[in-house]
Design a protein around this motif. Structure first.
Motif, mmCIF file in Angstrom:
data_model
loop_
_atom_site.group_PDB
_atom_site.id
_atom_site.type_symbol
_atom_site.label_atom_id
_atom_site.label_comp_id
_atom_site.label_asym_id
_atom_site.label_seq_id
_atom_site.Cartn_x
_atom_site.Cartn_y
_atom_site.Cartn_z
ATOM 1 N N ILE A 1 0.836 -1.191 0.000
ATOM 2 C CA ILE A 1 0.000 0.000 0.000
ATOM 3 C C ILE A 1 0.875 1.247 0.000
ATOM 4 C CG2 ILE A 1 -1.731 1.288 1.322
ATOM 5 C CD1 ILE A 1 -2.393 -1.504 2.639
ATOM 6 N N GLU A 2 0.561 2.166 -0.899
ATOM 7 C CA GLU A 2 1.260 3.454 -0.891
ATOM 8 C C GLU A 2 0.750 4.252 0.299
ATOM 9 O OE1 GLU A 2 0.843 5.731 -4.470
ATOM 10 O OE2 GLU A 2 0.943 3.913 -5.681
ATOM 11 N N LEU A 3 1.646 4.914 0.994
ATOM 12 C CA LEU A 3 1.269 5.679 2.178
ATOM 13 C C LEU A 3 0.203 6.730 1.861
ATOM 14 C CD1 LEU A 3 1.695 6.153 5.196
ATOM 15 C CD2 LEU A 3 3.403 7.863 4.574
ATOM 16 N N ALA A 4 0.348 7.425 0.744
ATOM 17 C CA ALA A 4 -0.623 8.480 0.390
ATOM 18 C C ALA A 4 -2.023 7.886 0.228
ATOM 19 C CB ALA A 4 -0.196 9.185 -0.892
ATOM 20 N N ARG A 5 -2.099 6.708 -0.365
ATOM 21 C CA ARG A 5 -3.392 6.031 -0.552
ATOM 22 C C ARG A 5 -3.988 5.638 0.801
ATOM 23 N NH1 ARG A 5 -7.783 5.156 -1.040
ATOM 24 N NH2 ARG A 5 -8.837 3.391 -1.968
ATOM 25 N N LEU A 6 -3.137 5.165 1.707
ATOM 26 C CA LEU A 6 -3.588 4.767 3.042
ATOM 27 C C LEU A 6 -4.094 5.984 3.823
ATOM 28 C CD1 LEU A 6 -3.921 2.640 5.235
ATOM 29 C CD2 LEU A 6 -1.524 3.008 5.857
ATOM 30 N N VAL A 7 -3.351 7.073 3.770
ATOM 31 C CA VAL A 7 -3.748 8.310 4.451
ATOM 32 C C VAL A 7 -5.108 8.778 3.921
ATOM 33 C CG1 VAL A 7 -3.190 10.776 4.667
ATOM 34 C CG2 VAL A 7 -1.422 9.035 5.081
ATOM 35 N N ASP A 8 -5.284 8.753 2.596
ATOM 36 C CA ASP A 8 -6.558 9.152 1.993
ATOM 37 C C ASP A 8 -7.690 8.247 2.466
ATOM 38 O OD1 ASP A 8 -5.325 11.183 0.620
ATOM 39 O OD2 ASP A 8 -5.302 10.127 -1.307
ATOM 40 N N ALA A 9 -7.444 6.940 2.512
ATOM 41 C CA ALA A 9 -8.478 5.984 2.920
ATOM 42 C C ALA A 9 -8.900 6.211 4.357
ATOM 43 C CB ALA A 9 -7.972 4.547 2.721
ATOM 44 N N ILE A 10 -7.928 6.451 5.236
ATOM 45 C CA ILE A 10 -8.245 6.695 6.650
ATOM 46 C C ILE A 10 -9.073 7.972 6.784
ATOM 47 C CG2 ILE A 10 -7.271 7.283 8.904
ATOM 48 C CD1 ILE A 10 -4.896 5.415 8.167
ATOM 49 N N ARG A 11 -8.652 9.027 6.106
ATOM 50 C CA ARG A 11 -9.414 10.287 6.176
ATOM 51 C C ARG A 11 -10.819 10.123 5.599
ATOM 52 N NH1 ARG A 11 -4.239 13.710 4.758
ATOM 53 N NH2 ARG A 11 -3.535 14.133 6.874
ATOM 54 N N GLN A 12 -10.925 9.345 4.526
ATOM 55 C CA GLN A 12 -12.211 9.149 3.886
ATOM 56 C C GLN A 12 -13.196 8.413 4.791
ATOM 57 O OE1 GLN A 12 -11.843 7.731 -0.085
ATOM 58 N NE2 GLN A 12 -14.025 7.755 -0.461
#
Length: 126
Positions: free
Chosen positions: A110-121
């Motif tokens: 998992i790319e960190l940016a994608r993970l950060v976006d998913a958590i915020r979403q």
């Protein structure tokens, strides 16, 4: 005024992966409570540890991610969840929950940016 950081309860049994994820999430502004498996995450939650989002692997010893989600959502039906796995279920997110609360499924690596976006979403900030 500074926003209160989202508190993420992270259940990940691969120590190195957990350390990298925790460091990246802290750098992105989250507060991370790390647990080495689902059982430890459940223990943290049952002793009153406060968190906003569950981030969990699916395959873990003692208590897997699927059981962890079910046990935590029994008490918190609207708990936002991000699942990270190298082995996504064939039915995708529908196999992991009933659709009543936010859940994102990410396939490792998992790319960190994608993970950060998913958590915020899932937390409603995104």
């Amino acid at each position: 005024m500074t926003a209160i950081p989202l508190r993420v309860l992270m259940a990940e049994d691969e120590r190195l992966a957990a350390e990298v994820l925790e460091e990246g999430l802290v750098d992105a502004g989250f507060e991370v409570i790390a647990a080495p498996d689902g059982e430890a995450a459940l223990e943290l939650a049952s002793t009153g540890t406060l968190f906003d989002v569950l981030l969990t692997d699916l395959r873990m010893p003692r208590l897997d991610g699927r059981a962890l989600i079910a046990r935590l959502r029994a008490g918190r039906p609207k708990l936002p969840v991000v699942v990270m796995t190298g082995y996504p279920p064939h039915g995708g997110t529908t196999e992991l929950h009933d659709g009543s609360a936010p859940l994102e499924l990410l396939t490792k690596p998992i790319e960190l940016a994608r993970l950060v976006d998913a958590i915020r979403q899932v937390a409603g900030g995104g």
